[in-house]
Design a protein around this motif. Sequence first.
Motif, PDB file in Angstrom:
ATOM      1  N   ASN A 156       0.848  -1.192   0.000  1.00  0.00           N
ATOM      2  CA  ASN A 156       0.000   0.000   0.000  1.00  0.00           C
ATOM      3  C   ASN A 156       0.885   1.244   0.000  1.00  0.00           C
ATOM      4  O   ASN A 156       1.777   1.382   0.831  1.00  0.00           O
ATOM      5  CB  ASN A 156      -0.909   0.011   1.232  1.00  0.00           C
ATOM      6  N   ILE A 157       0.659   2.131  -0.966  1.00  0.00           N
ATOM      7  CA  ILE A 157       1.409   3.381  -1.048  1.00  0.00           C
ATOM      8  C   ILE A 157       0.508   4.503  -0.546  1.00  0.00           C
ATOM      9  O   ILE A 157      -0.498   4.826  -1.197  1.00  0.00           O
ATOM     10  CB  ILE A 157       1.852   3.663  -2.496  1.00  0.00           C
ATOM     11  N   PRO A 158       0.822   5.107   0.594  1.00  0.00           N
ATOM     12  CA  PRO A 158      -0.064   6.122   1.182  1.00  0.00           C
ATOM     13  C   PRO A 158      -0.399   7.279   0.232  1.00  0.00           C
ATOM     14  O   PRO A 158      -1.503   7.830   0.296  1.00  0.00           O
ATOM     15  CB  PRO A 158       0.730   6.617   2.399  1.00  0.00           C
ATOM     16  N   VAL A 159       0.530   7.652  -0.652  1.00  0.00           N
ATOM     17  CA  VAL A 159       0.267   8.791  -1.543  1.00  0.00           C
ATOM     18  C   VAL A 159      -0.693   8.421  -2.674  1.00  0.00           C
ATOM     19  O   VAL A 159      -1.171   9.306  -3.396  1.00  0.00           O
ATOM     20  CB  VAL A 159       1.581   9.342  -2.149  1.00  0.00           C
ATOM     21  N   ALA A 160      -0.986   7.136  -2.827  1.00  0.00           N
ATOM     22  CA  ALA A 160      -1.903   6.697  -3.885  1.00  0.00           C
ATOM     23  C   ALA A 160      -2.794   5.584  -3.354  1.00  0.00           C
ATOM     24  O   ALA A 160      -2.620   4.410  -3.707  1.00  0.00           O
ATOM     25  CB  ALA A 160      -1.127   6.233  -5.115  1.00  0.00           C
ATOM     26  N   PRO A 161      -3.771   5.917  -2.478  1.00  0.00           N
ATOM     27  CA  PRO A 161      -4.630   4.879  -1.887  1.00  0.00           C
ATOM     28  C   PRO A 161      -5.467   4.171  -2.949  1.00  0.00           C
ATOM     29  O   PRO A 161      -6.138   4.793  -3.766  1.00  0.00           O
ATOM     30  CB  PRO A 161      -5.513   5.667  -0.911  1.00  0.00           C
ATOM     31  N   VAL A 162      -5.405   2.855  -2.935  1.00  0.00           N
ATOM     32  CA  VAL A 162      -6.080   2.035  -3.943  1.00  0.00           C
ATOM     33  C   VAL A 162      -7.585   1.994  -3.687  1.00  0.00           C
ATOM     34  O   VAL A 162      -8.031   1.740  -2.570  1.00  0.00           O
ATOM     35  CB  VAL A 162      -5.505   0.609  -3.933  1.00  0.00           C
ATOM     36  N   ASP A 163      -8.363   2.243  -4.759  1.00  0.00           N
ATOM     37  CA  ASP A 163      -9.811   2.082  -4.675  1.00  0.00           C
ATOM     38  C   ASP A 163     -10.303   0.998  -5.635  1.00  0.00           C
ATOM     39  O   ASP A 163     -11.488   0.716  -5.709  1.00  0.00           O
ATOM     40  CB  ASP A 163     -10.533   3.400  -4.961  1.00  0.00           C
ATOM     41  N   GLN A 164      -9.373   0.386  -6.385  1.00  0.00           N
ATOM     42  CA  GLN A 164      -9.649  -0.651  -7.391  1.00  0.00           C
ATOM     43  C   GLN A 164     -10.632  -0.170  -8.456  1.00  0.00           C
ATOM     44  O   GLN A 164     -11.330  -0.974  -9.093  1.00  0.00           O
ATOM     45  CB  GLN A 164     -10.174  -1.948  -6.743  1.00  0.00           C
ATOM     46  N   ASP A 165     -10.679   1.136  -8.637  1.00  0.00           N
ATOM     47  CA  ASP A 165     -11.489   1.720  -9.697  1.00  0.00           C
ATOM     48  C   ASP A 165     -10.612   2.631 -10.554  1.00  0.00           C
ATOM     49  O   ASP A 165     -10.241   2.282 -11.672  1.00  0.00           O
ATOM     50  CB  ASP A 165     -12.668   2.492  -9.103  1.00  0.00           C
ATOM     51  N   ILE A 166     -10.248   3.771 -10.008  1.00  0.00           N
ATOM     52  CA  ILE A 166      -9.354   4.691 -10.716  1.00  0.00           C
ATOM     53  C   ILE A 166      -7.896   4.380 -10.375  1.00  0.00           C
ATOM     54  O   ILE A 166      -7.038   4.349 -11.240  1.00  0.00           O
ATOM     55  CB  ILE A 166      -9.673   6.160 -10.359  1.00  0.00           C
ATOM     56  N   ILE A 167      -7.625   4.161  -9.090  1.00  0.00           N
ATOM     57  CA  ILE A 167      -6.286   3.776  -8.634  1.00  0.00           C
ATOM     58  C   ILE A 167      -6.328   2.296  -8.261  1.00  0.00           C
ATOM     59  O   ILE A 167      -7.048   1.903  -7.342  1.00  0.00           O
ATOM     60  CB  ILE A 167      -5.823   4.621  -7.431  1.00  0.00           C
ATOM     61  N   VAL A 168      -5.573   1.485  -8.987  1.00  0.00           N
ATOM     62  CA  VAL A 168      -5.625   0.039  -8.786  1.00  0.00           C
ATOM     63  C   VAL A 168      -4.255  -0.499  -8.401  1.00  0.00           C
ATOM     64  O   VAL A 168      -3.234   0.159  -8.616  1.00  0.00           O
ATOM     65  CB  VAL A 168      -6.123  -0.684 -10.054  1.00  0.00           C
ATOM     66  N   ASP A 169      -4.236  -1.702  -7.830  1.00  0.00           N
ATOM     67  CA  ASP A 169      -2.967  -2.394  -7.621  1.00  0.00           C
ATOM     68  C   ASP A 169      -2.732  -3.316  -8.813  1.00  0.00           C
ATOM     69  O   ASP A 169      -3.466  -3.263  -9.818  1.00  0.00           O
ATOM     70  CB  ASP A 169      -2.961  -3.161  -6.292  1.00  0.00           C
ATOM     71  N   SER A 170      -1.714  -4.140  -8.728  1.00  0.00           N
ATOM     72  CA  SER A 170      -1.378  -4.996  -9.871  1.00  0.00           C
ATOM     73  C   SER A 170      -2.516  -5.956 -10.215  1.00  0.00           C
ATOM     74  O   SER A 170      -2.715  -6.298 -11.392  1.00  0.00           O
ATOM     75  CB  SER A 170      -0.091  -5.779  -9.587  1.00  0.00           C
ATOM     76  N   THR A 171      -3.267  -6.392  -9.203  1.00  0.00           N
ATOM     77  CA  THR A 171      -4.407  -7.275  -9.465  1.00  0.00           C
ATOM     78  C   THR A 171      -5.466  -6.561 -10.288  1.00  0.00           C
ATOM     79  O   THR A 171      -5.986  -7.100 -11.274  1.00  0.00           O
ATOM     80  CB  THR A 171      -5.007  -7.784  -8.142  1.00  0.00           C
ATOM     81  N   GLY A 172      -5.772  -5.334  -9.905  1.00  0.00           N
ATOM     82  CA  GLY A 172      -6.761  -4.556 -10.639  1.00  0.00           C
ATOM     83  C   GLY A 172      -6.336  -4.250 -12.058  1.00  0.00           C
ATOM     84  O   GLY A 172      -7.163  -4.172 -12.972  1.00  0.00           O
ATOM     85  N   ALA A 173      -5.023  -4.092 -12.261  1.00  0.00           N
ATOM     86  CA  ALA A 173      -4.510  -3.772 -13.599  1.00  0.00           C
ATOM     87  C   ALA A 173      -4.591  -4.957 -14.554  1.00  0.00           C
ATOM     88  O   ALA A 173      -4.376  -4.795 -15.752  1.00  0.00           O
ATOM     89  CB  ALA A 173      -3.071  -3.282 -13.502  1.00  0.00           C
ATOM     90  N   LEU A 174      -4.911  -6.132 -14.031  1.00  0.00           N
ATOM     91  CA  LEU A 174      -5.129  -7.302 -14.882  1.00  0.00           C
ATOM     92  C   LEU A 174      -6.574  -7.393 -15.367  1.00  0.00           C
ATOM     93  O   LEU A 174      -6.901  -8.244 -16.194  1.00  0.00           O
ATOM     94  CB  LEU A 174      -4.803  -8.594 -14.116  1.00  0.00           C
ATOM     95  N   GLU A 175      -7.432  -6.526 -14.824  1.00  0.00           N
ATOM     96  CA  GLU A 175      -8.866  -6.698 -15.045  1.00  0.00           C
ATOM     97  C   GLU A 175      -9.546  -5.487 -15.677  1.00  0.00           C
ATOM     98  O   GLU A 175     -10.772  -5.383 -15.633  1.00  0.00           O
ATOM     99  CB  GLU A 175      -9.555  -7.016 -13.700  1.00  0.00           C
ATOM    100  N   PHE A 176      -8.803  -4.551 -16.252  1.00  0.00           N
ATOM    101  CA  PHE A 176      -9.443  -3.411 -16.905  1.00  0.00           C
ATOM    102  C   PHE A 176     -10.435  -3.915 -17.959  1.00  0.00           C
ATOM    103  O   PHE A 176     -10.080  -4.737 -18.811  1.00  0.00           O
ATOM    104  CB  PHE A 176      -8.408  -2.517 -17.601  1.00  0.00           C
ATOM    105  N   GLN A 177     -11.655  -3.399 -17.924  1.00  0.00           N
ATOM    106  CA  GLN A 177     -12.678  -3.837 -18.864  1.00  0.00           C
ATOM    107  C   GLN A 177     -12.646  -3.044 -20.168  1.00  0.00           C
ATOM    108  O   GLN A 177     -13.354  -3.376 -21.122  1.00  0.00           O
ATOM    109  CB  GLN A 177     -14.055  -3.747 -18.208  1.00  0.00           C
ATOM    110  N   GLU A 178     -11.854  -1.996 -20.194  1.00  0.00           N
ATOM    111  CA  GLU A 178     -11.578  -1.280 -21.431  1.00  0.00           C
ATOM    112  C   GLU A 178     -10.181  -0.697 -21.332  1.00  0.00           C
ATOM    113  O   GLU A 178      -9.651  -0.513 -20.228  1.00  0.00           O
ATOM    114  CB  GLU A 178     -12.603  -0.180 -21.695  1.00  0.00           C
ATOM    115  N   VAL A 179      -9.565  -0.445 -22.461  1.00  0.00           N
ATOM    116  CA  VAL A 179      -8.198   0.075 -22.465  1.00  0.00           C
ATOM    117  C   VAL A 179      -8.222   1.541 -22.047  1.00  0.00           C
ATOM    118  O   VAL A 179      -8.909   2.356 -22.681  1.00  0.00           O
ATOM    119  CB  VAL A 179      -7.563  -0.051 -23.867  1.00  0.00           C
ATOM    120  N   PRO A 180      -7.525   1.893 -20.956  1.00  0.00           N
ATOM    121  CA  PRO A 180      -7.496   3.306 -20.558  1.00  0.00           C
ATOM    122  C   PRO A 180      -6.747   4.137 -21.589  1.00  0.00           C
ATOM    123  O   PRO A 180      -5.731   3.686 -22.135  1.00  0.00           O
ATOM    124  CB  PRO A 180      -6.763   3.278 -19.215  1.00  0.00           C
ATOM    125  N   LYS A 181      -7.252   5.334 -21.858  1.00  0.00           N
ATOM    126  CA  LYS A 181      -6.547   6.193 -22.803  1.00  0.00           C
ATOM    127  C   LYS A 181      -5.226   6.651 -22.210  1.00  0.00           C
ATOM    128  O   LYS A 181      -4.197   6.678 -22.896  1.00  0.00           O
ATOM    129  CB  LYS A 181      -7.409   7.402 -23.161  1.00  0.00           C
TER     130      LYS A 181
END
Length: 272
Positions: A156-181
């Motif tokens: 956990n990085i305090p300056v970037a708290p994970v919400d698994q929506d806009i700010i994700v960890d490595s697990t969340g980055a495997l599950e994007f449902q569309e390619v972020p611009k």
Amino acid sequence: MSQQFDLVVIGGGPGGYEAAIRAAQLGFKVACIEKRIHKGKPSLGGTCLNVGCIPSKALLDSSHRYEDTVHHLADHGITTGEVNFDLPKLLARKDKIVDQLTGGIDQLLKGNGIEWLKGTGKLLAGKKVEFVSHEGETQILEPKYVILATGSVPVNIPVAPVDQDIIVDSTGALEFQEVPKRLGVIGAGVIGLELGSVWRRLGAEVVVFEAMDAFLPMADKALAKDYQKLLTKQGLDIRVGAKVAGTEVNGCEVTVKYTQGGEEKTQAFDKL
């Protein structure tokens, strides 16, 4: 209720299940405790097989094939029509590979007479192990030996708290449902670079922030230098000496505040 085992392994990842199998082959009566629930069902294989090495390599393979088809087939005199990709199918292939490999580990444990205890293990005094199943039932195990192979979780990085929506960890980055611009990645380590590479190949604009002045400082310097050239050519914007100081989520984007070369800077992303 107590069961007697020669060995209890806490953790069913690559360290744990390999140790359990080898011990069983040597004649020990073995239990392996694993608590992970993946995609709604208990799963062996730890971080590596479920949300780490294996799914990331599957996405790297698929994205590499797409990039080769779009950008490099012409180098071989091969021409194609319009090329697109189906992200849901791409992610489904990743999940299928994970299911096949984790299911294979389940069969390996069964084939070696190892009991998979689905739940949480806690080491107590005197080599006792408290096992709590997913259903809430508790057993005290008293094996001769205990192996702790509890694996890893994202930091956990305090300056970037994970919400698994806009700010994700490595697990969340495997599950994007569309390619972020626009995708920001904090950390030019192996995981950040792998996932940054996947989404860059699929069309994202990727910026990687590395607080240290060296790129991949734990790797061989010559290898790191060549790898940085390769990824830069691929289109990743890698910024070393860039320390993230804070983040602010506003609607569907996140603004990253960082310092580089003594200057304070900001940049907005769709995902971080």
